[in-house]
Design an enzyme around this catalytic site. Sequence first.
Site, PDB file in Angstrom:
ATOM      1  N   SER A  94       0.874  -1.167   0.000  1.00  0.00           N
ATOM      2  CA  SER A  94       0.000   0.000   0.000  1.00  0.00           C
ATOM      3  C   SER A  94       0.912   1.217   0.000  1.00  0.00           C
ATOM      4  CB  SER A  94      -0.901   0.006   1.243  1.00  0.00           C
ATOM      5  OG  SER A  94      -1.812  -1.065   1.193  1.00  0.00           O
ATOM      6  N   LYS A 169      -6.544   1.801  -3.949  1.00  0.00           N
ATOM      7  CA  LYS A 169      -6.406   1.084  -2.682  1.00  0.00           C
ATOM      8  C   LYS A 169      -6.491   2.053  -1.503  1.00  0.00           C
ATOM      9  CE  LYS A 169      -5.292  -1.794   0.616  1.00  0.00           C
ATOM     10  NZ  LYS A 169      -4.028  -2.523   0.714  1.00  0.00           N
ATOM     11  N   LYS A 238      -1.779   4.879   7.914  1.00  0.00           N
ATOM     12  CA  LYS A 238      -0.914   5.209   6.782  1.00  0.00           C
ATOM     13  C   LYS A 238      -1.723   5.302   5.493  1.00  0.00           C
ATOM     14  CE  LYS A 238       0.880   2.232   4.268  1.00  0.00           C
ATOM     15  NZ  LYS A 238       1.554   1.080   3.638  1.00  0.00           N
TER      16      LYS A 238
END
Length: 288
Positions: A94, A169, A238
């Site tokens: 990611s 994502k 994050k």
Amino acid sequence: MSKIAFIGLGMMGNPMAHLLHQAGHSLMVRDANSDVLKQFVDEHDGAVAADTNEQIADNDFIITMLPSSDIVDSVVGALLPHLHAGTTIIEMSSADPMRTRALAAQVAERGARLIDAPVSGGVKKAVDGSLAIMVGGEAGDWEQALPVLQVMGKAITHVGPVAAGHALKALNNYVSAAALIATAEAIHAGKAFGLDPNTIVDVIQASTGRNNTTENKAKQFMLNGAFNSGFSLALQAKDVGIAAALGEALKIDMQLGKHVATLTSEASSALGPQADHTELYRYLQPRQ
């Protein structure tokens, strides 16, 4: 069968690499944790640990499953001098989509290719090979990688050019985090009113508020105090931060996105790096 180097044997990467080995691919592995690396090689006959970047570069595919863009940039940067035409890097972390674009350009200068293919579904779907994978890359590049991706995922979608997968994502994880926060707040408010938490979840799940948290997290990990879904709050923070930063870079005023990013970041700092993301429920609990 392809020659594959897999970098990053964490909670997600380990079962993904296992499936590739099980499928018969020639597998080379690397991880910063030497104990994890040794255990994987010991348990997978024929898999070898990579000693040098030259060895890693001498593969058809290099898969990276790493915690952050900083680490991805460092790992791929060390590989750049050794890359050659015909090698495809499949970046499955990611990561920050803007940085992925820049990294893909550097890889292309070496005659190699980079596609991004982040995943959704958590450890459970990594284990059974049913991950959702969103792929960014040129048509010929991602199609060539499709047989490898199909070992690890079921819902594989080409979403656009390089970095589109990482962008989508992050946006998906922002929406997921927002739904978890809204669900947790609704449960706490309902409890204060005198409602049963399980009833709250059942009714929302059967109604228009239904979401992934009411379906797969509230009873399974939150109400029972388990908080062990396998996805860390730090990683969620994050990802939501990446989504908010993307909106800012594109001059999109994501008001809720910025709030969710701030809240998840504060919760992660308060609860520590080992906290599961479902512990947001505990963090949002009304203070007496």
